[in-house]
Motif scaffolding. Structure first.
Motif, PDB file in Angstrom:
ATOM      1  N   ASP A  20       0.822  -1.208   0.000  1.00  0.00           N
ATOM      2  CA  ASP A  20       0.000   0.000   0.000  1.00  0.00           C
ATOM      3  C   ASP A  20       0.861   1.265   0.000  1.00  0.00           C
ATOM      4  O   ASP A  20       0.493   2.269  -0.602  1.00  0.00           O
ATOM      5  N   GLN A  21       2.032   1.219   0.621  1.00  0.00           N
ATOM      6  CA  GLN A  21       2.935   2.370   0.578  1.00  0.00           C
ATOM      7  C   GLN A  21       3.492   2.563  -0.823  1.00  0.00           C
ATOM      8  O   GLN A  21       3.610   3.695  -1.308  1.00  0.00           O
ATOM      9  N   ALA A  24       0.880   4.072  -3.025  1.00  0.00           N
ATOM     10  CA  ALA A  24       0.771   5.511  -2.762  1.00  0.00           C
ATOM     11  C   ALA A  24       1.912   6.255  -3.458  1.00  0.00           C
ATOM     12  O   ALA A  24       1.708   7.366  -3.962  1.00  0.00           O
ATOM     13  N   ASP A  25       3.111   5.651  -3.498  1.00  0.00           N
ATOM     14  CA  ASP A  25       4.234   6.265  -4.216  1.00  0.00           C
ATOM     15  C   ASP A  25       3.938   6.377  -5.704  1.00  0.00           C
ATOM     16  O   ASP A  25       4.268   7.379  -6.336  1.00  0.00           O
ATOM     17  N   LEU A  26       3.332   5.339  -6.268  1.00  0.00           N
ATOM     18  CA  LEU A  26       3.029   5.347  -7.700  1.00  0.00           C
ATOM     19  C   LEU A  26       1.935   6.361  -8.027  1.00  0.00           C
ATOM     20  O   LEU A  26       1.957   6.993  -9.083  1.00  0.00           O
ATOM     21  N   ARG A  27       0.983   6.528  -7.129  1.00  0.00           N
ATOM     22  CA  ARG A  27      -0.112   7.472  -7.368  1.00  0.00           C
ATOM     23  C   ARG A  27       0.327   8.919  -7.193  1.00  0.00           C
ATOM     24  O   ARG A  27      -0.118   9.796  -7.929  1.00  0.00           O
ATOM     25  N   ILE A  53      10.986   2.085  -8.065  1.00  0.00           N
ATOM     26  CA  ILE A  53       9.828   2.481  -7.276  1.00  0.00           C
ATOM     27  C   ILE A  53       9.001   1.266  -6.880  1.00  0.00           C
ATOM     28  O   ILE A  53       8.558   1.150  -5.737  1.00  0.00           O
ATOM     29  N   GLU A  54       8.787   0.337  -7.806  1.00  0.00           N
ATOM     30  CA  GLU A  54       7.922  -0.814  -7.548  1.00  0.00           C
ATOM     31  C   GLU A  54       8.470  -1.723  -6.456  1.00  0.00           C
ATOM     32  O   GLU A  54       7.717  -2.304  -5.686  1.00  0.00           O
ATOM     33  N   ALA A  85      -4.235  -4.011  -3.475  1.00  0.00           N
ATOM     34  CA  ALA A  85      -4.243  -4.218  -2.033  1.00  0.00           C
ATOM     35  C   ALA A  85      -5.662  -4.540  -1.581  1.00  0.00           C
ATOM     36  O   ALA A  85      -6.638  -4.384  -2.319  1.00  0.00           O
ATOM     37  N   TYR A  86      -5.758  -4.999  -0.361  1.00  0.00           N
ATOM     38  CA  TYR A  86      -7.061  -5.308   0.193  1.00  0.00           C
ATOM     39  C   TYR A  86      -7.803  -4.032   0.538  1.00  0.00           C
ATOM     40  O   TYR A  86      -7.212  -3.023   0.907  1.00  0.00           O
TER      41      TYR A  86
END
Length: 115
Positions: A20-21, A24-27, A53-54, A85-86
């Protein structure tokens, strides 16, 4: 006797960023920039220039980053990120919390009860 290498048995792997982190970096490039600013560049491999990044990893050279992107661990991480993610509801259901409003009724059952 006992376990001789008990300390090595209880060690955990190196901690990496959660999915999830990374999402958030990709978004948001701002989120990624805030994370990168927390690290001292002189302590990072390649002075922090080559970052995947991934996978949330730094590399010494650009060629090692390119080789990493062709590799299996990077492709596995991409697949994990694509699956997503969930959601909060799924996490709560896994923990045993759920909203139970009684048995679900179909529309035909609703019509029979009203008649």
């Amino acid at each position: 006797m006992g376990i001789f290498a008990k300390r090595t048995k209880t060690k955990t792997r190196r901690r990496v960023r959660d999915l999830d982190q990374i999402q958030a970096d990709l978004r948001s490039p701002r989120h990624l920039q805030q994370f990168k600013e927390t690290k001292a560049t002189e302590d990072l491999p390649g002075l922090g220039r080559h970052y995947c990044i991934e996978c949330a990893k730094w590399f010494e050279t650009d060629s090692s980053l390119i080789l990493h992107r062709k590799g299996k661990p990077h492709k596995r991480r991409l697949k994990q990120l694509k699956e997503g993610a969930y959601t909060h509801e799924e996490a709560m259901a896994a923990a045993g919390y759920r909203i139970d409003n009684g048995p679900e009724r179909t529309k035909s059952q609703d019509v029979e009860m009203e008649a």
